[in-house]
Design a protein around this motif. Structure first.
Motif, PDB file in Angstrom:
ATOM      1  N   ARG A  91       0.837  -1.208   0.000  1.00 14.01           N
ATOM      2  CA  ARG A  91       0.000   0.000   0.000  1.00 14.01           C
ATOM      3  C   ARG A  91       0.869   1.255   0.000  1.00 14.01           C
ATOM      4  O   ARG A  91       0.515   2.265  -0.594  1.00 14.01           O
ATOM      5  CB  ARG A  91      -0.928  -0.030   1.218  1.00 14.01           C
ATOM      6  CG  ARG A  91      -2.009   1.004   1.179  1.00 14.01           C
ATOM      7  CD  ARG A  91      -3.188   0.636   2.048  1.00 14.01           C
ATOM      8  NE  ARG A  91      -3.966  -0.472   1.545  1.00 14.01           N
ATOM      9  CZ  ARG A  91      -4.784  -0.415   0.487  1.00 14.01           C
ATOM     10  NH1 ARG A  91      -4.917   0.697  -0.187  1.00 14.01           N
ATOM     11  NH2 ARG A  91      -5.459  -1.467   0.087  1.00 14.01           N
ATOM     12  N   SER A  92       2.056   1.178   0.621  1.00 11.84           N
ATOM     13  CA  SER A  92       2.939   2.341   0.671  1.00 11.84           C
ATOM     14  C   SER A  92       3.493   2.696  -0.715  1.00 11.84           C
ATOM     15  O   SER A  92       4.012   3.797  -0.905  1.00 11.84           O
ATOM     16  CB  SER A  92       4.088   2.108   1.658  1.00 11.84           C
ATOM     17  OG  SER A  92       5.040   1.191   1.127  1.00 11.84           O
ATOM     18  N   LEU A  93       3.370   1.802  -1.672  1.00 13.01           N
ATOM     19  CA  LEU A  93       3.814   2.099  -3.036  1.00 13.01           C
ATOM     20  C   LEU A  93       2.818   2.947  -3.823  1.00 13.01           C
ATOM     21  O   LEU A  93       3.162   3.511  -4.861  1.00 13.01           O
ATOM     22  CB  LEU A  93       4.036   0.792  -3.813  1.00 13.01           C
ATOM     23  CG  LEU A  93       5.402   0.186  -3.749  1.00 13.01           C
ATOM     24  CD1 LEU A  93       5.428  -1.141  -4.489  1.00 13.01           C
ATOM     25  CD2 LEU A  93       6.449   1.112  -4.328  1.00 13.01           C
ATOM     26  N   LEU A  94       1.580   3.037  -3.350  1.00 10.79           N
ATOM     27  CA  LEU A  94       0.545   3.747  -4.113  1.00 10.79           C
ATOM     28  C   LEU A  94       0.900   5.218  -4.348  1.00 10.79           C
ATOM     29  O   LEU A  94       0.678   5.732  -5.446  1.00 10.79           O
ATOM     30  CB  LEU A  94      -0.815   3.615  -3.424  1.00 10.79           C
ATOM     31  CG  LEU A  94      -1.382   2.194  -3.413  1.00 10.79           C
ATOM     32  CD1 LEU A  94      -2.623   2.132  -2.515  1.00 10.79           C
ATOM     33  CD2 LEU A  94      -1.686   1.711  -4.820  1.00 10.79           C
ATOM     34  N   VAL A  95       1.447   5.891  -3.352  1.00 15.76           N
ATOM     35  CA  VAL A  95       1.793   7.313  -3.516  1.00 15.76           C
ATOM     36  C   VAL A  95       2.939   7.492  -4.515  1.00 15.76           C
ATOM     37  O   VAL A  95       2.826   8.288  -5.454  1.00 15.76           O
ATOM     38  CB  VAL A  95       2.087   7.978  -2.153  1.00 15.76           C
ATOM     39  CG1 VAL A  95       2.661   9.369  -2.337  1.00 15.76           C
ATOM     40  CG2 VAL A  95       0.812   8.027  -1.318  1.00 15.76           C
ATOM     41  N   PRO A  96       4.053   6.748  -4.380  1.00 18.13           N
ATOM     42  CA  PRO A  96       5.108   6.916  -5.389  1.00 18.13           C
ATOM     43  C   PRO A  96       4.649   6.504  -6.789  1.00 18.13           C
ATOM     44  O   PRO A  96       5.068   7.104  -7.781  1.00 18.13           O
ATOM     45  CB  PRO A  96       6.247   6.024  -4.904  1.00 18.13           C
ATOM     46  CG  PRO A  96       5.886   5.524  -3.573  1.00 18.13           C
ATOM     47  CD  PRO A  96       4.484   5.916  -3.268  1.00 18.13           C
ATOM     48  N   MET A  97       3.780   5.501  -6.875  1.00 15.94           N
ATOM     49  CA  MET A  97       3.267   5.109  -8.195  1.00 15.94           C
ATOM     50  C   MET A  97       2.433   6.229  -8.806  1.00 15.94           C
ATOM     51  O   MET A  97       2.541   6.509 -10.000  1.00 15.94           O
ATOM     52  CB  MET A  97       2.438   3.827  -8.085  1.00 15.94           C
ATOM     53  CG  MET A  97       3.282   2.592  -7.909  1.00 15.94           C
ATOM     54  SD  MET A  97       2.305   1.094  -7.660  1.00 15.94           S
ATOM     55  CE  MET A  97       1.279   1.091  -9.104  1.00 15.94           C
ATOM     56  N   ALA A  98       1.606   6.880  -7.999  1.00 13.81           N
ATOM     57  CA  ALA A  98       0.794   7.990  -8.495  1.00 13.81           C
ATOM     58  C   ALA A  98       1.699   9.122  -8.972  1.00 13.81           C
ATOM     59  O   ALA A  98       1.442   9.748 -10.005  1.00 13.81           O
ATOM     60  CB  ALA A  98      -0.162   8.473  -7.410  1.00 13.81           C
ATOM     61  N   SER A  99       2.771   9.384  -8.235  1.00 14.53           N
ATOM     62  CA  SER A  99       3.723  10.423  -8.646  1.00 14.53           C
ATOM     63  C   SER A  99       4.388  10.063  -9.968  1.00 14.53           C
ATOM     64  O   SER A  99       4.559  10.919 -10.840  1.00 14.53           O
ATOM     65  CB  SER A  99       4.800  10.624  -7.573  1.00 14.53           C
ATOM     66  OG  SER A  99       4.224  11.120  -6.398  1.00 14.53           O
ATOM     67  N   ALA A 100       4.773   8.802 -10.122  1.00 13.16           N
ATOM     68  CA  ALA A 100       5.397   8.357 -11.371  1.00 13.16           C
ATOM     69  C   ALA A 100       4.425   8.482 -12.539  1.00 13.16           C
ATOM     70  O   ALA A 100       4.813   8.900 -13.641  1.00 13.16           O
ATOM     71  CB  ALA A 100       5.893   6.919 -11.237  1.00 13.16           C
ATOM     72  N   CYS A 101       3.161   8.152 -12.314  1.00 14.01           N
ATOM     73  CA  CYS A 101       2.147   8.285 -13.370  1.00 14.01           C
ATOM     74  C   CYS A 101       1.937   9.752 -13.749  1.00 14.01           C
ATOM     75  O   CYS A 101       1.812  10.080 -14.925  1.00 14.01           O
ATOM     76  CB  CYS A 101       0.826   7.655 -12.926  1.00 14.01           C
ATOM     77  SG  CYS A 101       0.875   5.859 -12.859  1.00 14.01           S
ATOM     78  N   THR A 102       1.911  10.621 -12.752  1.00 15.08           N
ATOM     79  CA  THR A 102       1.756  12.055 -13.011  1.00 15.08           C
ATOM     80  C   THR A 102       2.942  12.574 -13.816  1.00 15.08           C
ATOM     81  O   THR A 102       2.778  13.305 -14.793  1.00 15.08           O
ATOM     82  CB  THR A 102       1.620  12.832 -11.685  1.00 15.08           C
ATOM     83  OG1 THR A 102       0.454  12.364 -11.006  1.00 15.08           O
ATOM     84  CG2 THR A 102       1.511  14.321 -11.923  1.00 15.08           C
ATOM     85  N   TRP A 103       4.145  12.165 -13.415  1.00 12.78           N
ATOM     86  CA  TRP A 103       5.346  12.587 -14.130  1.00 12.78           C
ATOM     87  C   TRP A 103       5.291  12.104 -15.581  1.00 12.78           C
ATOM     88  O   TRP A 103       5.572  12.875 -16.501  1.00 12.78           O
ATOM     89  CB  TRP A 103       6.592  12.044 -13.432  1.00 12.78           C
ATOM     90  CG  TRP A 103       7.839  12.431 -14.136  1.00 12.78           C
ATOM     91  CD1 TRP A 103       8.568  13.569 -13.948  1.00 12.78           C
ATOM     92  CD2 TRP A 103       8.510  11.701 -15.179  1.00 12.78           C
ATOM     93  NE1 TRP A 103       9.649  13.582 -14.809  1.00 12.78           N
ATOM     94  CE2 TRP A 103       9.632  12.454 -15.570  1.00 12.78           C
ATOM     95  CE3 TRP A 103       8.254  10.487 -15.805  1.00 12.78           C
ATOM     96  CZ2 TRP A 103      10.502  12.017 -16.570  1.00 12.78           C
ATOM     97  CZ3 TRP A 103       9.114  10.051 -16.804  1.00 12.78           C
ATOM     98  CH2 TRP A 103      10.232  10.823 -17.171  1.00 12.78           C
TER      99      TRP A 103
END
Length: 125
Positions: A91-103
């Motif tokens: 679950r802690s990966l969800l925030v960095p994944m969202a950032s990577a998708c935004t980038w």
């Protein structure tokens, strides 16, 4: 009970293949996103993951489980079923994944231009 997964959850032209940022194997990030809203059965995961084979989904789930990102729970009552869920680490990966998708979305055109410039004409592989 969680809502059914949308069969069109992932765009077939998804930038995940284009993005230089990877989370596990080709399918890991999408599996993690499928588990974001709660536990899912194997057959549920296959719905939005068009093109994945049962063998590859099994391999990806095992890798995510080995890395401590996903749990596999076997329920025997009332009928035998297996569910996969994100661990707190997953679950802690969800925030960095969202950032990577935004980038990736912000740099989509640049990524496509770079990829096309590096691929000789007529060679798609």
């Amino acid at each position: 009970m969680t809502e059914p997964l949308d069969p069109d959850m992932f765009d077939p032209l998804c930038p995940s293949d284009l993005s230089p940022i990877r989370f596990g194997d080709k399918w890991a990030g999408m599996i993690i996103r499928c588990l974001e809203q709660g536990p899912r059965r194997f057959s549920e995961l296959r719905i939005p993951l068009g093109g994945i084979t049962a063998k590859v989904l099994t391999q990806s789930l095992r890798a995510l489980e080995r890395d401590g990102l996903v749990t596999r729970t076997v329920h025997t009552e009332p009928a035998r079923r297996v569910e996969y869920a994100l661990t707190p680490l997953g679950r802690s990966l969800l925030v960095p994944m969202a950032s990577a998708c935004t980038w990736a979305a912000e740099h989509w055109d640049e990524l496509i231009d770079a990829r096309e410039a590096a691929t000789p004409l007529g060679n798609t592989g």
